[in-house]
Design an enzyme around this catalytic site. Structure first.
Site, mmCIF file in Angstrom:
data_model
loop_
_atom_site.group_PDB
_atom_site.id
_atom_site.type_symbol
_atom_site.label_atom_id
_atom_site.label_comp_id
_atom_site.label_asym_id
_atom_site.label_seq_id
_atom_site.Cartn_x
_atom_site.Cartn_y
_atom_site.Cartn_z
ATOM 1 C CB VAL A 180 71.849 18.790 39.653
ATOM 2 C CG1 VAL A 180 70.957 17.986 40.574
ATOM 3 C CG2 VAL A 180 73.128 18.026 39.355
ATOM 4 N N GLY A 233 66.933 22.776 37.921
ATOM 5 C CA GLY A 233 68.385 22.662 37.839
ATOM 6 C C GLY A 233 69.110 23.698 38.679
ATOM 7 C CG HIS A 234 72.805 22.698 40.683
ATOM 8 N ND1 HIS A 234 73.843 21.791 40.602
ATOM 9 C CD2 HIS A 234 72.048 22.298 41.728
ATOM 10 C CE1 HIS A 234 73.717 20.889 41.573
ATOM 11 N NE2 HIS A 234 72.645 21.185 42.258
ATOM 12 C CG MET A 235 72.110 28.378 34.943
ATOM 13 S SD MET A 235 73.646 29.103 35.518
ATOM 14 C CE MET A 235 73.066 30.616 36.202
#
Length: 864
Positions: free
Chosen positions: A336, A521-523
């Site tokens: 993540v 991913g979060h970004m």
């Protein structure tokens, strides 16, 4: 302007005409000056509020509230001045202004309430309906377990009320509010300092005893039900999280927490509400601090052998019938965060068949430690280069994804883990917002393939688009997080790995390139929300791209060029990332009570204090009544001779004059002035432009009058005044060299204030314009057109939404008169254009036609 008025009046014959009633005139004149000044300030404030709301960039609630409070103060000043002029004839306006103002402020400062609940709820009691108490993450875990009947680790949620209770009991709220008050989140150093101070205070505070006890009892109950010695994943589940805004990676998760460390882990998660990235994110996304209160999900730790993220749609192409799955050995934290390369699988959405896979070498994995916490250990040699997921595990993931999407009825971002025994758990399920395919952009023709454009040096041709799009700028190769405050506006940031730590950069960078990272991913999620072109997993971007080098990023096709590649750069129509957020909705509702103008025609019954529905209505009503009071002074002083006289000219305009001295022929004594009676140089120049043979006051500027559209459109733009006149009344204060002209043509308002005389340093022209009957887009386009024309006439111009102000000074008398002539042509030619300007690209054409003398804007060769 008013100093000039004072001087002219001191020399004017008006004082002689007023005689003994001078006090009446002085009272009205003083109130009139103050009212017009407040009127101008109020209209500027309305334009500024609309500008900030409609400019498709984030704004702060503090700024909008501050500007609204200033506007309300100006409205009350206007009402006071009108009553001073009229001997308190309009006192009921005070009540109307107060009523509207109270409703406006109530919308802007409306506070979210956290309902008092239990401090803790077990997951088995939760579902989506409990999101207001325990946040989206915990509520969705309850939903997945209790209604979809898929495996979820057991646990409990510490409520949002518990967080607020902790902060209140610890007396931290006033300190937090003071630190965040008027904080500019774009100032990275100030943001980091304020957040560090808040987080330190939270970590140093003691939990209230009853909250401490509730945490301990919930942990003991969980251990008793599930065999004891459980470790916990203590995860953020803030209110507003995992909803319309994802808040992906903005808050902290503490893994493998022992019973002894539970209270400290809870405080760490609460403190993450005030991390720099979290504060920046919610401000830019339109959430106030009170909209985001931290609930905490405490769930049994899964000692994952494999973990990862699944998207039930491709976020860059929602029409593509696939699911995307990323996985790695060990815990999902690396997945993540996007800090490690992951295996990537594309499966057919209809049947689950494997469509594509990319297997990477994984040398290290994150695993739990027996004593608590996590550590990195090597991946066994035999597993490093093989897929982390078996075919049957991919099939089970696809099945879980299909069932969850069917239940929620929208695309999902799902976090998952498989333990050492092969059991698959769902750790999170939140809405996934696909990127709009066209980005609301005017794009060049797409490349037929991923092949680079010929004739341009290619620096990189690798990676995966986390967010499609193109951008050009100077590369900022970031070696450490300490360089965050140094990133300049408009840079393209190049980093080794994706990380939520970079969220505070989203407001000022053009694009993002990473060596390592994943589309899941979060970004990557945050980049899509902010529409930042992002290319992840390039492998060697930080080693290939030179710091400061101008580059062009084509994230869609995975290419980075040296220099600027103009032909691939899209012209984006940006969308405010705050759109539809709580703050955005509040400001939009408040503006409906501020900006619309409903009082158009002074002869209609609703043109009264009781007819005022908005603050703009009150401003308009007061302005009209003030003009009438000022130009009807003779109603209250000696009646032998009227001071305000109508001007009869060959134009469909109602114009009333007050001669401050030298504006009319010395021997003029009639009840109405003719054009030949006017000796005011600037007014004659303005009228000459209005009467130009190319200006057609009856011209329909291309509006097609047919059917129902004809009835509706004509009812909107037809002259509001009776007897066929074009708007009005229009008021002029004149002397030989001075003119103040207040014009109402249809539904817009223009003011010209000018001195045109033999001394160059005394000469100036100011022009103000606002309003229209069309929607905000068309009104803004007409204002843009006027602004462009004024710039072409060498005016210094300020433009916000549908308001334009222009100024020029120190031209000789002949040139100043020529500029006024052109302003007359401008007023006559653009009066209805807000009805036909449907596209931003039309503005340039209309500007060019104006300077070609085509004031009717007929297309050359078109029939009359």
């Amino acid at each position: 302007m008013f100093k000039l008025w004072d001087f002219l009046l001191s020399k004017s014959k008006i004082k002689d005409e007023i005689g003994a009633d001078e006090s009446v005139f002085q009272r009205k004149y003083r109130g009139f000056k103050e009212l017009l000044a407040a009127n101008n300030r109020a209209l500027e404030l309305i334009a500024d509020l609309e500008h900030h709301f409609y400019q498709n960039k984030p704004f702060t609630l503090d700024y909008m509230v501050g500007q609204t409070e200033k506007l309300i103060a100006e409205v009350f000043t206007i009402v006071e001045d009108l009553n001073a002029m009229s001997q308190a004839k309009y006192e009921d306006l005070f009540d109307m202004a107060e009523s509207i103002s109270v409703r406006v402020l109530a919308e802007l400062v409306r506070k979210s309430k956290v309902e008092k609940t239990n401090l803790v709820f077990p997951l088995e009691q939760l579902s989506q309906e409990n999101a207001a108490y325990v946040g989206g993450k915990a509520a969705n875990l309850g939903e997945v377990s209790n209604r979809v009947n898929l495996p979820v680790p057991p646990g409990f949620a510490v409520t949002a009320y518990a967080c607020l209770y902790f902060l209140e009991k610890s007396r931290l709220l006033p300190f937090i509010q003071e630190q965040l008050k008027n904080l500019d989140v774009n100032e990275t150093e100030s943001l980091m300092a304020a957040c560090q101070a808040i987080q330190s205070r939270i970590m140093a505070a003691d939990l209230p005893n009853d909250l401490e006890v509730a945490l301990k009892e919930a942990d003991e109950d969980l251990n008793a039900k599930h065999g004891g010695h459980l470790r916990l994943a203590v995860r953020s589940s803030a209110t507003s999280e995992d909803g319309e805004a994802s808040f992906a990676g903005q808050h902290t998760t503490v893994l493998n927490v022992t019973s002894a460390n539970l209270s400290a882990a809870y405080k760490e998660v609460v403190a993450s509400t005030f991390s720099p990235r979290a504060v920046f994110y919610r401000r830019r996304k339109g959430y106030s601090d009170q909209d985001v209160v931290m609930s905490v999900a405490c769930i049994a730790m899964v000692d994952a052998a494999v973990s990862g993220v699944m998207y039930t749609v491709d976020p860059n192409d929602a029409q593509r019938p696939v699911m995307l799955i990323s996985g790695l050995w060990g815990l999902a934290a690396y997945a993540v965060e996007g800090s490690a390369a992951m295996d990537f699988f594309v499966v057919d959405k209809a049947g689950g068949a494997l469509v594509q896979q990319e297997i990477v070498v994984q040398a290290a994995q994150l695993r739990v430690k027996p004593e608590g916490g996590v550590h990195e250990i090597p991946v066994p040699e035999a597993s490093r280069a093989i897929a982390c997921l078996l075919p049957e595990q991919l099939a089970r993931l696809w099945e879980y994804g299909r069932r969850l999407e069917e239940h929620y009825r929208h695309p999902l971002d799902i976090e998952w883990a498989i333990d050492g025994g092969g059991k698959l758990f769902i750790l999170q399920a939140r809405p996934l917002q696909p990127t709009q395919q066209a980005w609301d952009a005017v794009r060049p023709t797409d490349q037929a393939s991923n092949q680079p454009r010929p004739g341009h040096a290619v620096l990189l041709h690798s990676g995966t688009p986390a967010c499609e799009g193109t951008a050009c700028g100077a590369a900022f190769v970031m070696a450490t997080d300490h360089m965050l405050p140094l990133v300049p506006e408009g840079a393209i940031v190049v980093v080794r790995e994706t990380s939520p730590r970079y969220v505070p950069l989203m407001g000022r960078i053009q694009a993002l390139i990473t060596d390592v990272g994943s589309v899941t991913g979060h970004m990557a999620s945050v980049a899509r929300e902010f529409r930042i072109p992002t290319l992840v997993g390039t492998g060697n971007g930080t080693r290939t791209i030179v710091h400061g080098q101008e580059i062009t990023v084509d994230a869609t096709h995975g290419i980075v060029y040296e220099g600027r590649v103009e032909e691939i750069l899209a012209t984006l129509c940006p969308i405010n990332p705050m759109k539809d957020s709580p703050i955005y909705r509040a400001v939009r509702t408040a503006l409906l009570r501020i900006a619309p103008l409903n009082l158009i025609d002074p002869k209609k019954e609703n043109f009264s204090p009781q007819g005022c529905q908005t603050l703009h209505d009150i401003i308009r009503f007061c302005h009209e009544m003030a003009m009438q009071e000022m130009f009807r002074i003779s109603d209250h002083v000696r009646r032998e001779r009227a001071i305000a006289v109508p001007l009869r000219i060959q134009l469909p305009l109602n114009i009333y004059l007050i001669d401050l001295g030298g504006g009319l022929r010395p021997d003029f004594s009639g009840k109405a002035a003719q054009h030949q009676d006017v000796v005011c140089l600037p007014l004659n120049a303005l009228l000459r432009g209005m009467a130009h043979e190319g200006v057609n006051w009856s011209n329909d500027v291309g509006i097609q009058w047919s059917g129902l559209a004809s009835v509706l459109a004509q009812s909107m733009i037809r002259d509001p005044m009776a007897e066929g006149n074009m708007g009005g009344p229009n008021y002029a204060l004149v002397s030989h060299h001075y003119l103040n002209f207040s014009s109402r043509l249809g539904y817009h308002f223009a003011t010209i204030d000018t001195y045109c005389g033999p001394v160059v340093n005394d000469n100036y022209v100011t022009f103000s314009f606002k309003g229209g009957a069309a929607d905000i887009g068309r009104r803004t386009r007409r204002a843009s057109l006027i602004a462009d024309i004024l710039k072409g006439l060498d005016f210094k111009v300020e433009h916000k939404v549908d308001m334009v102000r222009g100024q020029m000074k120190k031209y000789d008398e002949t040139l100043t008169a020529q500029k006024l002539d052109m302003l007359g042509r401008l007023l006559g030619s653009v009066r209805l254009l807000d009805m036909v300007l449907t596209d931003d690209r039309q503005v340039q054409w209309y500007t060019e036609q104006f300077f070609k003398g085509n004031y009717t804007f007929r297309i050359p060769g078109e029939g009359k």
